[in-house]
Design an enzyme around this catalytic site. Structure first.
Site, PDB file in Angstrom:
ATOM      1  N   SER A 161      42.593  34.555  42.008  1.00  0.00           N
ATOM      2  CA  SER A 161      44.041  34.689  42.061  1.00  0.00           C
ATOM      3  C   SER A 161      44.624  34.283  40.718  1.00  0.00           C
ATOM      4  O   SER A 161      44.074  33.418  40.024  1.00  0.00           O
ATOM      5  CB  SER A 161      44.621  33.800  43.164  1.00  0.00           C
ATOM      6  OG  SER A 161      46.029  33.716  43.058  1.00  0.00           O
TER       7      SER A 161
ATOM      8  N   TYR B 248      45.489  25.599  47.618  1.00  0.00           N
ATOM      9  CA  TYR B 248      44.995  26.915  47.210  1.00  0.00           C
ATOM     10  C   TYR B 248      44.856  26.989  45.685  1.00  0.00           C
ATOM     11  O   TYR B 248      43.826  27.429  45.163  1.00  0.00           O
ATOM     12  CB  TYR B 248      45.962  27.984  47.713  1.00  0.00           C
ATOM     13  CG  TYR B 248      45.521  29.400  47.454  1.00  0.00           C
ATOM     14  CD1 TYR B 248      44.605  30.031  48.290  1.00  0.00           C
ATOM     15  CD2 TYR B 248      46.045  30.125  46.387  1.00  0.00           C
ATOM     16  CE1 TYR B 248      44.221  31.336  48.059  1.00  0.00           C
ATOM     17  CE2 TYR B 248      45.663  31.435  46.146  1.00  0.00           C
ATOM     18  CZ  TYR B 248      44.753  32.041  46.990  1.00  0.00           C
ATOM     19  OH  TYR B 248      44.366  33.341  46.758  1.00  0.00           O
TER      20      TYR B 248
END
Length: 302
Positions: free
Chosen positions: A175, A188
């Protein structure tokens, strides 16, 4: 100075110019794509979201066999059935990649029942979408076990045989948050930053290994249920990516042996800006774009 080292110093800038020019040429000319007809692909988190689209795309591109790992049997079964209807051999196994013993056990089952994996796609991930203070300790551990340590276990399970075959590709669906964190997703962002470092180290470590390659994909916010409810200020300027596009670009990167892929390409600018802008300016970018508060409406699944 030793003649050998002097030669290396003189040669180094010439090599840099050569590789930069080579990269520019590859941007303009299509490069030869890898044939996937003999590939056995294992996708973690393969039952839904980006994982499901990755399975479809690998099947479209002619992969020999697909193996899906995940924690929800219904999703795995549905995706597996869809891939089989496309004419590609597909198998699924229940496996929590955050559980080291389970990963090693299921890896052995895969080798016995399906064969040697030649492309490993580490896609499984979770997000809890809370601040550090509001996060449950067990939830924080779960994110690190699945998103980060899970990639250690899966890679350790399949990499030795890839090296023995001189045929292997390790893929990480990461990501852009691994390089530019946001509030409200501290678990995350931390896990993805660690995984980015893992893939950088692994990519360099396999440079001299014949037949081996690594690909790290760094997408912007993708329109899946995982980040449902996440809102940015200007969706027209920064629209969420479609999962099928992420899958297409990932498989294309595997076939062309690209080490790092930023989606969309404008994310390169973000990385460059972070290298020289003062912290106050970076904070203003977050406020202006809405990433400072984008997780306030988060409703995604974990």
């Amino acid at each position: 100075m030793d003649l050998k080292y002097l030669s290396a110093v003189v040669r180094f800038p010439m090599q840099m110019v050569y590789y930069i020019l080579k990269a520019c040429v590859y941007l303009l000319l299509p490069c030869k794509r890898k044939d996937l007809s003999g590939s056995v692909v294992l996708i973690t988190g393969g039952g839904r979201g980006i994982g499901r689209h990755l399975a479809r795309e690998f099947a479209k591109q002619g992969a020999k066999k697909l193996i899906l790992w995940g924690r929800t049997e219904r999703c795995l079964r549905e995706t597996c059935s869809e891939i089989q209807q496309m004419g590609t051999e597909c198998h699924y196994f229940l496996c929590d990649v955050g559980n080291r013993e389970e990963v090693y056990r299921q890896a052995k089952v895969v080798r016995e029942k399906v064969g040697d994996v030649t492309i490993l796609v580490n896609n499984a991930a979770v997000v809890h979408g809370k601040s550090l203070i509001d996060s449950d300790d067990d939830a924080l551990l779960k994110t690190q076990h699945i998103n980060t340590l899970g990639q250690f276990w899966t890679t350790k399970a399949f990499l030795p045989r890839m090296l023995g075959l001189c045929d292997g590709h390790v893929v990480c669906v990461n990501s852009i948050l691994s390089l530019s964190s946001i509030p409200g997703a501290i678990d995350y962002c931390t896990s993805k930053a660690a995984t980015f470092a893992f893939m950088e180290s692994l990519t360099l470590g396999l440079l001299d290994c014949p037949g081996m390659a690594c690909t790290t994909v760094l997408p912007f916010h993708t329109n899946t249920e995982m980040f449902q409810g996440m809102r940015i200020r200007f969706p027209q300027l920064f629209p969420p990516l479609k999962p099928e596009l992420v899958a297409q670009r990932t498989v294309d990167a595997v076939r062309s042996n690209k080490a790092f892929v930023y989606l969309p390409w404008t994310m390169h600018a973000l990385v460059i800006l972070k290298s020289f802008l003062p912290q106050f300016a970076l904070e203003e970018i977050h406020r202006f774009s809405g990433t400072y508060t984008c997780m306030n409406t988060f409703k995604g699944r974990t």
